[in-house]
Scaffold this active site. Structure first.
Site, short mmCIF file in Angstrom:
data_model
loop_
_atom_site.label_atom_id
_atom_site.label_comp_id
_atom_site.label_asym_id
_atom_site.label_seq_id
_atom_site.Cartn_x
_atom_site.Cartn_y
_atom_site.Cartn_z
N HIS A 1 -0.91 -3.60 -6.82
CA HIS A 1 0.28 -3.97 -6.06
C HIS A 1 -0.17 -4.68 -4.78
CE1 HIS A 1 -0.49 0.29 -4.57
NE2 HIS A 1 -0.59 -0.42 -3.47
P1 TYD Z 1 0.48 4.14 -4.90
O1 TYD Z 1 0.53 3.48 -3.57
O2 TYD Z 1 0.96 3.35 -6.09
O3 TYD Z 1 -0.99 4.67 -5.18
P2 TYD Z 1 -2.33 3.83 -5.56
O4 TYD Z 1 -2.40 2.67 -4.62
O5 TYD Z 1 -3.45 4.81 -5.40
O6 TYD Z 1 -2.18 3.39 -6.99
O7 TYD Z 1 1.32 5.49 -4.79
C1 TYD Z 1 1.34 6.44 -5.86
C2 TYD Z 1 2.57 7.30 -5.68
O8 TYD Z 1 2.51 8.01 -4.43
C3 TYD Z 1 3.87 6.50 -5.64
O9 TYD Z 1 4.87 7.27 -6.31
C4 TYD Z 1 4.23 6.43 -4.17
C5 TYD Z 1 3.64 7.69 -3.60
N1 TYD Z 1 3.17 7.55 -2.22
C6 TYD Z 1 3.85 8.18 -1.19
O10 TYD Z 1 4.87 8.89 -1.41
N2 TYD Z 1 3.40 8.04 0.09
C7 TYD Z 1 2.31 7.29 0.39
O11 TYD Z 1 1.91 7.17 1.58
C8 TYD Z 1 1.63 6.63 -0.68
C9 TYD Z 1 0.41 5.78 -0.41
C10 TYD Z 1 2.09 6.79 -1.97
#
Ligand code: TYD
Length: 144
Positions: A53
């Site tokens: 993303h």
């Molecule tokens: P995501 O940012 O997609 O994780 P990665 O970059 O490791 O793939 O986030 C994964 C899940 O966690 C998504 O449902 C959003 C949630 N999340 C939060 O609630 N707060 C946060 O600060 C972050 C980074 C993610």
């Protein structure tokens, strides 16, 4: 010249060695934004990539404080790879940089510092949409 245009911007932080290793990060000395949020990722699986993303507005610094990952950064016109495996060297994940984390070594721990609070609408999760926005041919812009 090559390095000026690189997507990889390293962030080096101090390492104090006494009877252990202690690292610290402070703003604005080491990073270009005030920290609004900290999160960490552990118990990841080697064959399960994360990320994939970009953010409209959030800037982040990512450190691999234990283990190793391979990161891909993409600004819409080029993709670059970097291995993160040093606790004293993070990289900047700037606004509108698509990022992917791959090849998590066992027991890897990632620490991320972010410039903004969590907001789902700050995410671009579709790569085609990201390319369109990054290359200026999408009418849809930030919702925040
Ligand atoms: P995501 O940012 O997609 O994780 P990665 O970059 O490791 O793939 O986030 C994964 C899940 O966690 C998504 O449902 C959003 C949630 N999340 C939060 O609630 N707060 C946060 O600060 C972050 C980074 C993610």
């Amino acid at each position: 010249m090559k390095y000026k245009r690189s997507l990889i911007h390293y962030v080096d932080i101090p390492k104090i060695s006494d009877d252990c290793f202690l690292y610290f990060v402070q703003s604005p000395d080491h990073i270009p934004f005030a920290i609004k949020r900290v999160y960490y990722i552990l118990k990841s699986r080697p064959n399960l990539p994360r990320g994939s993303h970009a953010h409209y507005k959030t800037q982040q610094i990512i450190f691999c404080i234990q283990g190793s990952i391979r990161m891909i950064l993409d600004d819409g016109s080029k993709r670059e790879e970097v291995i993160l495996n040093q606790p004293e060297t993070g990289i900047l994940l700037d606004r509108m940089i698509w990022h992917e984390m791959h090849n998590f070594q066992k027991d890897t721990i990632l620490l991320v510092l972010a410039s903004r609070k969590y907001e789902d609408k700050d995410y671009i999760r579709d790569h085609e949409q990201f390319l369109a926005i990054a290359n200026g041919n999408n009418k849809k812009t930030s919702k925040i």
